[in-house]
Write a protein that holds these residues in place. Structure first.
Motif, PDB file in Angstrom:
ATOM      1  N   GLY A 263       0.797  -1.220   0.000  1.00  0.00           N
ATOM      2  CA  GLY A 263       0.000   0.000   0.000  1.00  0.00           C
ATOM      3  C   GLY A 263       0.828   1.267   0.000  1.00  0.00           C
ATOM      4  N   ILE A 264       2.096   1.154  -0.382  1.00  0.00           N
ATOM      5  CA  ILE A 264       3.009   2.290  -0.382  1.00  0.00           C
ATOM      6  C   ILE A 264       3.275   2.683  -1.828  1.00  0.00           C
ATOM      7  N   THR A 265       2.938   3.905  -2.187  1.00  0.00           N
ATOM      8  CA  THR A 265       3.018   4.362  -3.564  1.00  0.00           C
ATOM      9  C   THR A 265       4.452   4.662  -3.977  1.00  0.00           C
ATOM     10  N   THR A 266       4.820   4.236  -5.189  1.00  0.00           N
ATOM     11  CA  THR A 266       6.137   4.536  -5.736  1.00  0.00           C
ATOM     12  C   THR A 266       6.084   5.443  -6.957  1.00  0.00           C
ATOM     13  N   GLY A 267       4.940   5.481  -7.633  1.00  0.00           N
ATOM     14  CA  GLY A 267       4.821   6.255  -8.864  1.00  0.00           C
ATOM     15  C   GLY A 267       5.413   5.570 -10.074  1.00  0.00           C
ATOM     16  N   ILE A 268       5.892   4.337  -9.916  1.00  0.00           N
ATOM     17  CA  ILE A 268       6.548   3.612 -11.002  1.00  0.00           C
ATOM     18  C   ILE A 268       5.630   2.511 -11.516  1.00  0.00           C
ATOM     19  N   ASP A 269       5.464   2.469 -12.824  1.00  0.00           N
ATOM     20  CA  ASP A 269       4.660   1.435 -13.468  1.00  0.00           C
ATOM     21  C   ASP A 269       5.504   0.168 -13.564  1.00  0.00           C
ATOM     22  N   ILE A 270       5.111  -0.869 -12.857  1.00  0.00           N
ATOM     23  CA  ILE A 270       5.960  -2.061 -12.760  1.00  0.00           C
ATOM     24  C   ILE A 270       6.066  -2.803 -14.093  1.00  0.00           C
ATOM     25  N   ASP A 271       5.019  -2.786 -14.904  1.00  0.00           N
ATOM     26  CA  ASP A 271       5.097  -3.443 -16.203  1.00  0.00           C
ATOM     27  C   ASP A 271       6.122  -2.748 -17.100  1.00  0.00           C
ATOM     28  N   ARG A 272       6.138  -1.421 -17.064  1.00  0.00           N
ATOM     29  CA  ARG A 272       7.120  -0.687 -17.854  1.00  0.00           C
ATOM     30  C   ARG A 272       8.528  -0.873 -17.294  1.00  0.00           C
ATOM     31  N   GLU A 273       8.634  -1.010 -15.980  1.00  0.00           N
ATOM     32  CA  GLU A 273       9.942  -1.268 -15.379  1.00  0.00           C
ATOM     33  C   GLU A 273      10.467  -2.630 -15.808  1.00  0.00           C
ATOM     34  N   LEU A 274       9.597  -3.617 -15.845  1.00  0.00           N
ATOM     35  CA  LEU A 274       9.996  -4.945 -16.321  1.00  0.00           C
ATOM     36  C   LEU A 274      10.390  -4.903 -17.795  1.00  0.00           C
ATOM     37  N   ALA A 275       9.675  -4.103 -18.583  1.00  0.00           N
ATOM     38  CA  ALA A 275      10.034  -3.958 -19.995  1.00  0.00           C
ATOM     39  C   ALA A 275      11.418  -3.325 -20.129  1.00  0.00           C
ATOM     40  N   ALA A 276      11.721  -2.354 -19.262  1.00  0.00           N
ATOM     41  CA  ALA A 276      13.048  -1.738 -19.281  1.00  0.00           C
ATOM     42  C   ALA A 276      14.117  -2.743 -18.884  1.00  0.00           C
ATOM     43  N   ALA A 277      13.801  -3.613 -17.935  1.00  0.00           N
ATOM     44  CA  ALA A 277      14.754  -4.646 -17.528  1.00  0.00           C
ATOM     45  C   ALA A 277      15.027  -5.625 -18.665  1.00  0.00           C
ATOM     46  N   ARG A 278      13.984  -5.987 -19.399  1.00  0.00           N
ATOM     47  CA  ARG A 278      14.183  -6.887 -20.547  1.00  0.00           C
ATOM     48  C   ARG A 278      15.018  -6.205 -21.637  1.00  0.00           C
ATOM     49  N   LEU A 279      14.805  -4.901 -21.801  1.00  0.00           N
ATOM     50  CA  LEU A 279      15.618  -4.151 -22.753  1.00  0.00           C
ATOM     51  C   LEU A 279      17.083  -4.157 -22.314  1.00  0.00           C
ATOM     52  N   ALA A 280      17.315  -3.958 -21.018  1.00  0.00           N
ATOM     53  CA  ALA A 280      18.695  -3.976 -20.503  1.00  0.00           C
ATOM     54  C   ALA A 280      19.349  -5.321 -20.781  1.00  0.00           C
ATOM     55  N   GLU A 281      18.606  -6.402 -20.626  1.00  0.00           N
ATOM     56  CA  GLU A 281      19.151  -7.718 -20.943  1.00  0.00           C
ATOM     57  C   GLU A 281      19.569  -7.814 -22.406  1.00  0.00           C
ATOM     58  N   ARG A 282      18.736  -7.284 -23.291  1.00  0.00           N
ATOM     59  CA  ARG A 282      19.064  -7.346 -24.724  1.00  0.00           C
ATOM     60  C   ARG A 282      20.280  -6.479 -25.048  1.00  0.00           C
ATOM     61  N   LEU A 283      20.353  -5.307 -24.449  1.00  0.00           N
ATOM     62  CA  LEU A 283      21.463  -4.401 -24.744  1.00  0.00           C
ATOM     63  C   LEU A 283      22.790  -4.956 -24.236  1.00  0.00           C
ATOM     64  N   LEU A 284      22.728  -5.664 -23.100  1.00  0.00           N
ATOM     65  CA  LEU A 284      23.951  -6.183 -22.489  1.00  0.00           C
ATOM     66  C   LEU A 284      24.237  -7.633 -22.861  1.00  0.00           C
ATOM     67  N   HIS A 285      23.281  -8.266 -23.540  1.00  0.00           N
ATOM     68  CA  HIS A 285      23.442  -9.663 -23.958  1.00  0.00           C
ATOM     69  C   HIS A 285      23.705 -10.578 -22.757  1.00  0.00           C
ATOM     70  N   LYS A 286      22.903 -10.397 -21.710  1.00  0.00           N
ATOM     71  CA  LYS A 286      23.052 -11.227 -20.516  1.00  0.00           C
ATOM     72  C   LYS A 286      21.740 -11.246 -19.742  1.00  0.00           C
ATOM     73  N   SER A 287      21.575 -12.274 -18.924  1.00  0.00           N
ATOM     74  CA  SER A 287      20.427 -12.332 -18.024  1.00  0.00           C
ATOM     75  C   SER A 287      20.729 -11.513 -16.780  1.00  0.00           C
ATOM     76  N   LEU A 288      19.712 -10.861 -16.249  1.00  0.00           N
ATOM     77  CA  LEU A 288      19.868 -10.051 -15.046  1.00  0.00           C
ATOM     78  C   LEU A 288      19.333 -10.806 -13.835  1.00  0.00           C
ATOM     79  N   PRO A 289      19.813 -10.482 -12.628  1.00  0.00           N
ATOM     80  CA  PRO A 289      19.511 -11.305 -11.457  1.00  0.00           C
ATOM     81  C   PRO A 289      18.151 -11.093 -10.806  1.00  0.00           C
ATOM     82  N   SER A 290      17.385 -10.120 -11.238  1.00  0.00           N
ATOM     83  CA  SER A 290      16.091  -9.848 -10.608  1.00  0.00           C
ATOM     84  C   SER A 290      15.205 -11.082 -10.576  1.00  0.00           C
TER      85      SER A 290
END
Length: 307
Positions: A263-290
């Motif tokens: 119930g604590i607001t962050t202002g961050i859209d988690i689906d878009r954050e996950l999409a950014a994480a997947r993009l980071a994986e593609r840019l770095l050519h590696k799996s991330l630990p999340s």
């Protein structure tokens, strides 16, 4: 009237802390990642470091990145500096919201910036003067606040004393950093309580690494103490090239998941954050630990069949 839900302020540090130990990627790739992160709703992004390109080649294009930050006027960008030269570079590049790092131990300080902890503390006033003359904001980050890979455990009172001296020297804000991820909720509570007592009237944040799996627990312990500013990195990227054994930061999407579920607001859209994480994986050519990223995102809807 409905009560306003509690809120935390998460700073995304993936473009700086996340990329600093990686193989260098093109500036355009970094800008693509920043664009994806800016679309999540995050209000603050630590975007690069103005440090020696020889020491941190992955961030050698700091000026090149800074030149494009006007694309995202709704985001507050900041950068890390380690000395007066970096401050001057950052200000010349148009970045005036800066984080100056001070190690609580001599071993890490010499490995990280080539001078003693006391010498770094003594520079705070000069750093603050330059930043404030430019109308900027200075945050002092106290690194190695729990343990040093060279000198062993950091006395909590040492961290509190650096905080007190940083404020007297002109810091506008402070952050406590568990650089190698050895903190626990008990130790986090102890250190933050002492720092708050030493510097009661200044913004205080927490920078956590998840090396031993305690990052989210430490964040929650800090929240219960009243801390509302947290650093996190997309996908759990990160690590210190000058601290053996340091692994990634706490993952932004996991921190958002934990707080929003409470119930604590962050202002961050988690689906878009996950999409950014997947993009980071593609840019770095590696799996991330999340863990949340590896699990495929949010839990399955209620009623979904599984066994």
């Amino acid at each position: 009237m409905t009560e306003t839900p509690p809120r935390v302020d998460i700073r995304e540090v993936g473009p700086r802390d996340g990329l600093q130990i990686e193989r260098p990627i093109p500036t355009e790739a970094k800008l693509e990642l920043i664009d994806a992160l800016a679309a999540t709703g995050v209000g603050r992004i630590e975007v690069t470091s103005f440090v020696s390109p020889r020491a941190v080649p992955a961030l050698a294009d700091a000026e090149g990145v800074a030149a494009h930050l006007s694309r995202w006027p709704h985001v507050t960008f900041s950068a890390l500096v380690a000395g007066l030269g970096g401050v001057k570079r950052a200000l010349s590049a148009g970045v005036s919201r800066l984080e100056y790092v001070v190690s609580a131990s001599d071993g890490h300080s010499r490995a990280n910036v080539g001078r003693s902890s006391e010498e770094s503390i003594a520079l705070i006033a000069s750093v603050a003067e330059l930043v404030h003359q430019a109308g900027g904001h200075l945050e002092v980050i106290i690194a190695i606040a729990f343990d040093c890979p060279f000198d062993g455990p950091t006395p909590p009172d040492r961290v509190a004393e650096i905080a007190r001296r940083a404020v007297l020297s002109g810091a506008d804000a402070l952050s406590v950093a568990d650089t190698i991820g050895t903190g626990t909720p008990v130790r986090t509570t102890d250190v933050l309580t002492r720092v708050r007592a030493a510097a009661p009237d200044i913004d205080l944040g927490l920078h956590l690494h998840n090396t031993r799996g305690q990052g989210l627990a430490n964040a929650w312990a800090a929240y219960t103490l009243g801390i509302r500013q947290f650093d996190a990195s997309v996908g759990g990227l990160g690590g210190c090239p000058f601290a053996p054994g340091a692994s990634g930061n706490i993952a932004t999407e996991e921190l958002v998941y934990m707080f929003e579920d409470g119930g604590i607001t962050t202002g961050i859209d988690i689906d878009r954050e996950l999409a950014a994480a997947r993009l980071a994986e593609r840019l770095l050519h590696k799996s991330l630990p999340s863990g949340l990223l590896q699990a495929g995102g949010l839990p399955v809807p209620a009623g979904a069949a599984c066994n």
